[in-house]
Design a protein around this motif. Sequence first.
Motif, short mmCIF file in Angstrom:
data_model
loop_
_atom_site.label_atom_id
_atom_site.label_comp_id
_atom_site.label_asym_id
_atom_site.label_seq_id
_atom_site.Cartn_x
_atom_site.Cartn_y
_atom_site.Cartn_z
N ARG A 31 93.24 8.10 -71.26
CA ARG A 31 92.44 8.21 -70.05
C ARG A 31 92.22 9.68 -69.75
O ARG A 31 93.13 10.49 -69.89
CB ARG A 31 93.15 7.55 -68.86
CG ARG A 31 93.27 6.06 -69.01
CD ARG A 31 93.81 5.44 -67.77
NE ARG A 31 92.83 5.51 -66.67
CZ ARG A 31 92.79 4.66 -65.67
NH1 ARG A 31 93.66 3.69 -65.61
NH2 ARG A 31 91.92 4.77 -64.73
N VAL A 32 91.00 9.98 -69.36
CA VAL A 32 90.72 11.34 -68.93
C VAL A 32 91.09 11.44 -67.46
O VAL A 32 90.70 10.60 -66.65
CB VAL A 32 89.22 11.67 -69.14
CG1 VAL A 32 88.91 13.06 -68.62
CG2 VAL A 32 88.86 11.54 -70.62
N TRP A 33 91.85 12.47 -67.14
CA TRP A 33 92.34 12.61 -65.77
C TRP A 33 91.87 13.96 -65.22
O TRP A 33 91.78 14.93 -65.98
CB TRP A 33 93.87 12.52 -65.75
CG TRP A 33 94.40 12.03 -64.43
CD1 TRP A 33 94.91 12.78 -63.44
CD2 TRP A 33 94.42 10.69 -63.98
NE1 TRP A 33 95.27 11.98 -62.38
CE2 TRP A 33 94.98 10.69 -62.68
CE3 TRP A 33 94.02 9.48 -64.52
CZ2 TRP A 33 95.14 9.53 -61.94
CZ3 TRP A 33 94.20 8.33 -63.78
CH2 TRP A 33 94.75 8.36 -62.50
N GLN A 37 98.24 18.28 -63.48
CA GLN A 37 99.30 18.96 -62.75
C GLN A 37 100.16 18.01 -61.92
O GLN A 37 101.36 18.23 -61.77
CB GLN A 37 98.74 20.08 -61.86
CG GLN A 37 97.83 19.60 -60.75
CD GLN A 37 97.47 20.76 -59.84
OE1 GLN A 37 98.16 21.06 -58.89
NE2 GLN A 37 96.37 21.44 -60.17
N SER B 90 86.95 18.36 -63.79
CA SER B 90 87.78 17.47 -62.97
C SER B 90 86.94 16.72 -61.94
O SER B 90 87.26 15.60 -61.55
CB SER B 90 88.87 18.26 -62.26
OG SER B 90 88.31 19.14 -61.32
N CYS B 93 85.38 13.29 -62.97
CA CYS B 93 86.18 12.06 -62.97
C CYS B 93 86.00 11.32 -61.65
O CYS B 93 85.86 11.94 -60.58
CB CYS B 93 87.65 12.38 -63.17
SG CYS B 93 87.99 13.23 -64.70
N PHE B 94 86.04 10.04 -61.75
CA PHE B 94 85.98 9.16 -60.57
C PHE B 94 84.72 9.39 -59.73
O PHE B 94 84.74 9.16 -58.52
CB PHE B 94 87.23 9.34 -59.68
CG PHE B 94 88.52 9.05 -60.38
CD1 PHE B 94 88.86 7.75 -60.71
CD2 PHE B 94 89.39 10.09 -60.71
CE1 PHE B 94 90.05 7.50 -61.36
CE2 PHE B 94 90.58 9.83 -61.35
CZ PHE B 94 90.91 8.52 -61.68
N TYR B 178 92.13 21.49 -57.26
CA TYR B 178 93.32 21.37 -58.10
C TYR B 178 93.93 22.74 -58.40
O TYR B 178 95.14 22.88 -58.49
CB TYR B 178 93.00 20.63 -59.40
CG TYR B 178 93.18 19.15 -59.26
CD1 TYR B 178 94.44 18.61 -59.02
CD2 TYR B 178 92.09 18.28 -59.33
CE1 TYR B 178 94.61 17.25 -58.86
CE2 TYR B 178 92.26 16.92 -59.18
CZ TYR B 178 93.53 16.40 -58.94
OH TYR B 178 93.71 15.05 -58.77
N ASP B 206 91.92 6.63 -56.40
CA ASP B 206 92.54 6.23 -57.67
C ASP B 206 93.26 7.37 -58.36
O ASP B 206 94.18 7.14 -59.14
CB ASP B 206 91.49 5.65 -58.61
CG ASP B 206 91.09 4.25 -58.20
OD1 ASP B 206 91.83 3.66 -57.39
OD2 ASP B 206 90.06 3.76 -58.68
N GLU B 207 92.83 8.59 -58.09
CA GLU B 207 93.50 9.69 -58.79
C GLU B 207 94.80 10.09 -58.08
O GLU B 207 95.58 10.87 -58.60
CB GLU B 207 92.57 10.90 -58.93
CG GLU B 207 92.23 11.62 -57.65
CD GLU B 207 91.29 12.79 -57.89
OE1 GLU B 207 90.23 12.80 -57.26
OE2 GLU B 207 91.60 13.66 -58.72
N LEU B 218 97.21 10.72 -71.32
CA LEU B 218 96.32 11.39 -70.38
C LEU B 218 95.74 12.65 -70.99
O LEU B 218 96.44 13.42 -71.66
CB LEU B 218 97.10 11.74 -69.10
CG LEU B 218 97.62 10.55 -68.31
CD1 LEU B 218 98.60 11.03 -67.25
CD2 LEU B 218 96.47 9.79 -67.70
N LYS B 219 94.46 12.81 -70.73
CA LYS B 219 93.79 14.00 -71.24
C LYS B 219 93.20 14.75 -70.06
O LYS B 219 92.46 14.16 -69.24
CB LYS B 219 92.68 13.58 -72.20
CG LYS B 219 91.97 14.74 -72.85
CD LYS B 219 90.91 14.23 -73.79
CE LYS B 219 90.15 15.40 -74.40
NZ LYS B 219 89.02 14.95 -75.22
N ASP B 220 93.53 16.00 -69.97
CA ASP B 220 93.03 16.82 -68.86
C ASP B 220 91.52 17.00 -69.01
O ASP B 220 91.02 17.37 -70.07
CB ASP B 220 93.73 18.18 -68.87
CG ASP B 220 93.45 18.94 -67.59
OD1 ASP B 220 94.42 19.17 -66.83
OD2 ASP B 220 92.27 19.31 -67.34
N ALA B 221 90.81 16.71 -67.94
CA ALA B 221 89.35 16.74 -68.00
C ALA B 221 88.82 18.15 -68.26
O ALA B 221 87.72 18.31 -68.78
CB ALA B 221 88.78 16.20 -66.70
#
Lengths: 429, 279
Positions: A31-33, A37, B90, B93-94, B178, B206-207, B218-221
């Motif tokens: 999943r891309v987040w 952090q 970031s 996302c969402f 962030y 959701d985040e 998990l992959k950092d956007a």
Amino acid sequence: MSFTWPLALLGLVLIPLLILLDRWRRRPRARVWPSLQLWRAVEGLDAPSKRRVQPLLLYECAAVLLLALAAAGPVVSGAEETEIIVLVDVGPHMQARLKDGRTALEATLAEVEKIPGNKRHIDVDRDLVAAATSFDEHVILATNRPDVEGKGYTVVGRAVDGHNVGIDVVEVKGDRLWFALATDGPPREVDVQVGDRRVTVRTGIPVEGEFSGGTTIRILDLDNYGHDNECKLSRPRLKVICETDSPFLKHALRVGVPILGLKDRSRFEPDLVIVTTGGEPTGYVVHGTDCVASPGIFDGLVLDGCHWGDARSREGDGLLSYKGRALVAWDDERTLWLGLPVHFDWDEHATLAIFIDRVKRTRVKLPLVGDATCDPAPGFVDTRGVDRPWNGPMPTGRKTTTDESSLAWILAALAVAVLALYARAMLRA
Amino acid sequence: MLFDAEFRRSLEVLKRLVARALAGRGGAGRSPLRERGGRVEFAGHRAYVAGDDVGNIDWNAYARLEALVVKEFEAPREAHLLLVLDRSGSMECFSKDRTALRVAAALGWLGLAAGARVACTARGGASRWISARERFPELLEALERTPQDGAADLPQAVERAPTIGTGRRTAVVFSDLYEAEPAARALAALRRRASTVICAHVLAPDELKAPAEPALLLKDAESGAVLQLELDTRARAAFQREAERFVKDREALAAKHGARLARIAPGDDLVAAVERIVT
């Protein structure tokens, strides 16, 4: 522990499938987040969980295990005992050779020996049977003189009083065979000579004792002689049920007399001769008595849906031949009836032995001992293969015992409890 | 479509709401956007010199003083609304990016309707000042054109913003915040240039919640970094605590730099989101 439906244990293969499914379910999902952090704080916490056994998986496996066991019908030793009553024809026709060279009797007894837990059975001297079919003259050592005296047999001696509850070969002298009819005590030799070419011997086997309270003995009268129908309560709590297939003899059933067995003093009544009149098993006229058998007496003795196979009659010669196929039927929850091929005719009356034993509750499979190439009695008409309603398939109904049923329910309840835990764990997750 | 019919309907609702609010305050709304542009302030008189606009001669003063004097005015003061957009990975996302753009556009529309000059800026580029409601489509186009960029660099976005003139100056930052340190620098820079700084903290519910899957890759956007996790109850609780702490930290960060923080989330009603920002 044994299982009534062991095939249900195949359900256990679900357990490895569940494990695989769990692994598949736990595969990491990419999943891309937005940012990792927030996850950094979790990173250190997740490592131990990798080594931990997953409780949900344990719940699932336990539920499958319990359900499979419950479905398999486990039978715990000690809780499932029941008596098996085996009726075996050891009459002359059972000496017919089967295809494998054995006699029908040998094959039958071999099957009886296979019954699990068959620790005690009252056997019939096979030599006796063999001798009975090979000697022209027999000497009967009667324990009760009236049994044979004046009944067409030459009585050369007088037996002691008692009940003929056993039989044994005593001696073979020339063309004479000496039998002993055992009484309650050891066999005694009595100088009795039977002049008839054939002799009919019946044995009644005492079955008293060895039964626990609550056990039911069910005695089935296999012939038309009411004097046979005597039952004994060997213990106060022993329940004995006597039944007869002959409607006109039901009144003769007595319970509580000292001896349980099939006595046949009346067997030798010279005027008691059955003459069949119809040529088909639809009616029999019994001369010398005021009884007329109703149709269907021998038309397959029905016991809780099972039948005893063929019953044939032949007009004129007084032959009533009975050739049954093996049957297995649960008469009630604790009594199993096993019927093995029985020959039954009036000229050569079948010798019946009763095997009573306590065996573990298992599904006893007794193959048909049919297909024997019997030498039928004179005049016997073999109607095997004729389409008759009682030639239908063997009833294979099975009833569970209370013990087995309750155990299955307990296991099922445990399974439900585990599922409840599972649901709770799922909700927590 | 980013600015669809529903978006335009929301603008109509906003228009009515603002009009009602202004009427309730006697036309002198406290909205940071309520600063009509083009108004001239009287500065004083001076003697007429050849070449002065005769229209500026104060004839009343001439009647009293019998000398030609002209009225002097200060330069026109206009309200400015700067929309600072975080268009980093970031925010993609969402659907946070879409939400931010729509809310920013709605704010811009309100600003233009109130006579303010509106501009938008992001790390990859900025628009010029746009004024007059009729030029709202230009603003929409500018918003959509602000380039999406992998990394969040709010200070650079602020730096790229066009010079803000005098008058009431409002800056609204749309970001998930962030990166705390760059966000702090950007807010500080904006505080020096704008009288009002609002931080629209765009976060999806959701985040802030651990996914249901027991194991995650998990992959950092933005950075592309990968993190593999197995989640149990304890880990989920830890994530929850961390998310709550993050939200509070950003509130403190905004307050520290004199900015007001308003939380908006994808799926929020557009009108409600705008109201949270402007009131």
